[in-house]
Write a protein that holds these residues in place. Structure first.
Motif, PDB file in Angstrom:
ATOM      1  N   TYR A   1      27.115  33.948  42.180  1.00 12.84           N
ATOM      2  CA  TYR A   1      28.383  33.840  41.447  1.00 12.84           C
ATOM      3  C   TYR A   1      29.522  33.761  42.460  1.00 12.84           C
ATOM      4  CZ  TYR A   1      28.916  39.002  41.843  1.00 12.84           C
ATOM      5  OH  TYR A   1      29.060  40.293  42.299  1.00 12.84           O
ATOM      6  N   PHE A   2      29.433  32.787  43.323  1.00 13.68           N
ATOM      7  CA  PHE A   2      30.275  32.658  44.499  1.00 13.68           C
ATOM      8  C   PHE A   2      31.768  32.703  44.192  1.00 13.68           C
ATOM      9  CE2 PHE A   2      32.583  29.755  47.374  1.00 13.68           C
ATOM     10  CZ  PHE A   2      32.557  30.550  48.500  1.00 13.68           C
ATOM     11  N   TYR A   3      32.247  31.906  43.253  1.00 11.72           N
ATOM     12  CA  TYR A   3      33.684  31.906  42.962  1.00 11.72           C
ATOM     13  C   TYR A   3      34.134  33.294  42.508  1.00 11.72           C
ATOM     14  CZ  TYR A   3      33.961  26.727  42.950  1.00 11.72           C
ATOM     15  OH  TYR A   3      33.944  25.398  43.277  1.00 11.72           O
ATOM     16  N   ALA A   4      33.353  33.944  41.661  1.00 16.51           N
ATOM     17  CA  ALA A   4      33.708  35.287  41.200  1.00 16.51           C
ATOM     18  C   ALA A   4      33.648  36.279  42.363  1.00 16.51           C
ATOM     19  CB  ALA A   4      32.798  35.728  40.056  1.00 16.51           C
ATOM     20  N   GLN A   5      32.680  36.127  43.258  1.00 17.71           N
ATOM     21  CA  GLN A   5      32.601  36.998  44.427  1.00 17.71           C
ATOM     22  C   GLN A   5      33.838  36.829  45.311  1.00 17.71           C
ATOM     23  OE1 GLN A   5      28.711  35.578  45.617  1.00 17.71           O
ATOM     24  NE2 GLN A   5      27.857  37.635  45.364  1.00 17.71           N
ATOM     25  N   ALA A   6      34.291  35.597  45.476  1.00 15.75           N
ATOM     26  CA  ALA A   6      35.500  35.356  46.270  1.00 15.75           C
ATOM     27  C   ALA A   6      36.701  36.045  45.630  1.00 15.75           C
ATOM     28  CB  ALA A   6      35.743  33.858  46.408  1.00 15.75           C
ATOM     29  N   GLU A   7      36.778  36.019  44.307  1.00 15.49           N
ATOM     30  CA  GLU A   7      37.879  36.694  43.609  1.00 15.49           C
ATOM     31  C   GLU A   7      37.779  38.213  43.772  1.00 15.49           C
ATOM     32  OE1 GLU A   7      40.447  35.233  42.479  1.00 15.49           O
ATOM     33  OE2 GLU A   7      39.744  33.165  42.372  1.00 15.49           O
ATOM     34  N   GLU A   8      36.557  38.749  43.739  1.00 15.97           N
ATOM     35  CA  GLU A   8      36.356  40.188  43.910  1.00 15.97           C
ATOM     36  C   GLU A   8      36.736  40.639  45.321  1.00 15.97           C
ATOM     37  OE1 GLU A   8      32.723  40.751  40.691  1.00 15.97           O
ATOM     38  OE2 GLU A   8      32.283  40.851  42.821  1.00 15.97           O
ATOM     39  N   ILE A   9      36.508  39.788  46.305  1.00 12.69           N
ATOM     40  CA  ILE A   9      36.899  40.123  47.675  1.00 12.69           C
ATOM     41  C   ILE A   9      38.420  40.128  47.794  1.00 12.69           C
ATOM     42  CG2 ILE A   9      36.893  39.259  50.057  1.00 12.69           C
ATOM     43  CD1 ILE A   9      33.962  38.352  49.472  1.00 12.69           C
ATOM     44  N   THR A  10      39.063  39.161  47.156  1.00 13.68           N
ATOM     45  CA  THR A  10      40.522  39.083  47.173  1.00 13.68           C
ATOM     46  C   THR A  10      41.147  40.270  46.451  1.00 13.68           C
ATOM     47  OG1 THR A  10      40.412  36.672  47.210  1.00 13.68           O
ATOM     48  CG2 THR A  10      42.501  37.641  46.527  1.00 13.68           C
ATOM     49  N   ASP A  11      40.545  40.669  45.323  1.00 10.00           N
ATOM     50  CA  ASP A  11      41.046  41.787  44.516  1.00 10.00           C
ATOM     51  C   ASP A  11      39.864  42.678  44.141  1.00 10.00           C
ATOM     52  OD1 ASP A  11      42.066  43.575  42.661  1.00 10.00           O
ATOM     53  OD2 ASP A  11      42.988  42.047  41.394  1.00 10.00           O
ATOM     54  N   PRO A  12      39.556  43.689  44.953  1.00 10.02           N
ATOM     55  CA  PRO A  12      38.384  44.534  44.710  1.00 10.02           C
ATOM     56  C   PRO A  12      38.342  45.202  43.336  1.00 10.02           C
ATOM     57  CG  PRO A  12      39.214  44.893  46.922  1.00 10.02           C
ATOM     58  CD  PRO A  12      40.237  44.047  46.207  1.00 10.02           C
ATOM     59  N   SER A  13      39.477  45.379  42.670  1.00  9.46           N
ATOM     60  CA  SER A  13      39.458  45.993  41.342  1.00  9.46           C
ATOM     61  C   SER A  13      38.711  45.118  40.335  1.00  9.46           C
ATOM     62  CB  SER A  13      40.884  46.261  40.847  1.00  9.46           C
ATOM     63  OG  SER A  13      41.553  45.048  40.521  1.00  9.46           O
ATOM     64  N   LEU A  14      38.555  43.842  40.621  1.00 10.52           N
ATOM     65  CA  LEU A  14      37.843  42.943  39.715  1.00 10.52           C
ATOM     66  C   LEU A  14      36.331  43.154  39.741  1.00 10.52           C
ATOM     67  CD1 LEU A  14      39.844  39.643  40.348  1.00 10.52           C
ATOM     68  CD2 LEU A  14      40.043  41.219  38.405  1.00 10.52           C
ATOM     69  N   ALA A  15      35.835  43.823  40.770  1.00 11.80           N
ATOM     70  CA  ALA A  15      34.392  44.035  40.894  1.00 11.80           C
ATOM     71  C   ALA A  15      33.845  44.987  39.842  1.00 11.80           C
ATOM     72  CB  ALA A  15      34.059  44.554  42.282  1.00 11.80           C
ATOM     73  N   SER A  16      34.714  45.784  39.234  1.00  7.57           N
ATOM     74  CA  SER A  16      34.248  46.792  38.269  1.00  7.57           C
ATOM     75  C   SER A  16      34.497  46.395  36.818  1.00  7.57           C
ATOM     76  CB  SER A  16      34.927  48.127  38.561  1.00  7.57           C
ATOM     77  OG  SER A  16      36.330  48.009  38.420  1.00  7.57           O
ATOM     78  N   VAL A  17      34.919  45.164  36.587  1.00  6.02           N
ATOM     79  CA  VAL A  17      35.192  44.705  35.223  1.00  6.02           C
ATOM     80  C   VAL A  17      34.468  43.384  34.981  1.00  6.02           C
ATOM     81  CG1 VAL A  17      37.460  45.821  35.160  1.00  6.02           C
ATOM     82  CG2 VAL A  17      37.282  43.445  35.903  1.00  6.02           C
ATOM     83  N   PRO A  18      34.230  43.044  33.713  1.00  9.32           N
ATOM     84  CA  PRO A  18      33.673  41.715  33.442  1.00  9.32           C
ATOM     85  C   PRO A  18      34.668  40.652  33.907  1.00  9.32           C
ATOM     86  CG  PRO A  18      33.508  43.122  31.502  1.00  9.32           C
ATOM     87  CD  PRO A  18      34.387  43.828  32.486  1.00  9.32           C
ATOM     88  N   LEU A  19      34.215  39.770  34.774  1.00  5.73           N
ATOM     89  CA  LEU A  19      35.078  38.780  35.409  1.00  5.73           C
ATOM     90  C   LEU A  19      34.478  37.397  35.266  1.00  5.73           C
ATOM     91  CD1 LEU A  19      37.398  37.930  37.389  1.00  5.73           C
ATOM     92  CD2 LEU A  19      35.756  38.404  39.237  1.00  5.73           C
TER      93      LEU A  19
ATOM     94  N   ASN B   1      30.677  37.262  36.872  1.00  5.43           N
ATOM     95  CA  ASN B   1      29.953  38.312  37.598  1.00  5.43           C
ATOM     96  C   ASN B   1      28.880  38.939  36.707  1.00  5.43           C
ATOM     97  OD1 ASN B   1      31.406  40.084  35.951  1.00  5.43           O
ATOM     98  ND2 ASN B   1      32.595  40.974  37.619  1.00  5.43           N
ATOM     99  N   TYR B   2      28.132  39.853  37.292  1.00  8.09           N
ATOM    100  CA  TYR B   2      27.010  40.439  36.555  1.00  8.09           C
ATOM    101  C   TYR B   2      27.471  41.293  35.380  1.00  8.09           C
ATOM    102  CZ  TYR B   2      24.097  38.686  40.328  1.00  8.09           C
ATOM    103  OH  TYR B   2      23.465  37.871  41.228  1.00  8.09           O
ATOM    104  N   ALA B   3      28.633  41.931  35.472  1.00  8.64           N
ATOM    105  CA  ALA B   3      29.148  42.707  34.339  1.00  8.64           C
ATOM    106  C   ALA B   3      29.425  41.788  33.149  1.00  8.64           C
ATOM    107  CB  ALA B   3      30.414  43.464  34.742  1.00  8.64           C
ATOM    108  N   ALA B   4      29.940  40.615  33.405  1.00 11.22           N
ATOM    109  CA  ALA B   4      30.192  39.647  32.327  1.00 11.22           C
ATOM    110  C   ALA B   4      28.879  39.094  31.790  1.00 11.22           C
ATOM    111  CB  ALA B   4      31.091  38.520  32.827  1.00 11.22           C
ATOM    112  N   ARG B   5      27.936  38.865  32.662  1.00 10.72           N
ATOM    113  CA  ARG B   5      26.629  38.364  32.216  1.00 10.72           C
ATOM    114  C   ARG B   5      25.921  39.377  31.331  1.00 10.72           C
ATOM    115  NH1 ARG B   5      24.349  35.164  37.560  1.00 10.72           N
ATOM    116  NH2 ARG B   5      26.226  33.913  37.826  1.00 10.72           N
ATOM    117  N   ALA B   6      26.106  40.663  31.636  1.00  5.11           N
ATOM    118  CA  ALA B   6      25.500  41.708  30.811  1.00  5.11           C
ATOM    119  C   ALA B   6      26.059  41.684  29.388  1.00  5.11           C
ATOM    120  CB  ALA B   6      25.721  43.077  31.449  1.00  5.11           C
TER     121      ALA B   6
END
Length: 86
Positions: free
Chosen positions: A10-28, A40-45
């Motif tokens: 999920y490369f594009y989403a990973q790039a966004e999570e690196i730019t804004d780490p708060s996005l890693a804990s929410v469906p993105l 990301n995996y939270a959204a896939r779930a």
């Protein structure tokens, strides 16, 4: 010889999570035009998939954060970082 495997599922989403780490804990999801290009995996779930319409994705996952992925430059830059080209 060696083989290197990089999981950029999920490369594009990973790039966004690196730019804004708060996005890693929410469906993105990263959207372009009216579709989800990756999530990301939270959204896939929550049942989201790539190429799903943004409106359908937002209805399926009320807490979804959709980032506009129209500007590809940040993803190109992140890819260059992965391959050590920057």
């Amino acid at each position: 010889p060696s083989v290197l495997h990089l999981d950029v599922d999920y490369f594009y989403a990973q790039a966004e999570e690196i730019t804004d780490p708060s996005l890693a804990s929410v469906p993105l999801a990263v959207g372009q035009k009216h579709i989800i290009v990756t999530c990301n995996y939270a959204a896939r779930a929550a049942g989201l998939t790539k190429l799903m319409g943004c409106a359908v994705a937002e209805a399926a996952c009320p807490g979804l954060v959709v980032v506009d992925g129209s500007d590809l430059e940040k993803y190109r830059s992140a890819l260059a970082d992965i391959y050590g080209l920057s």
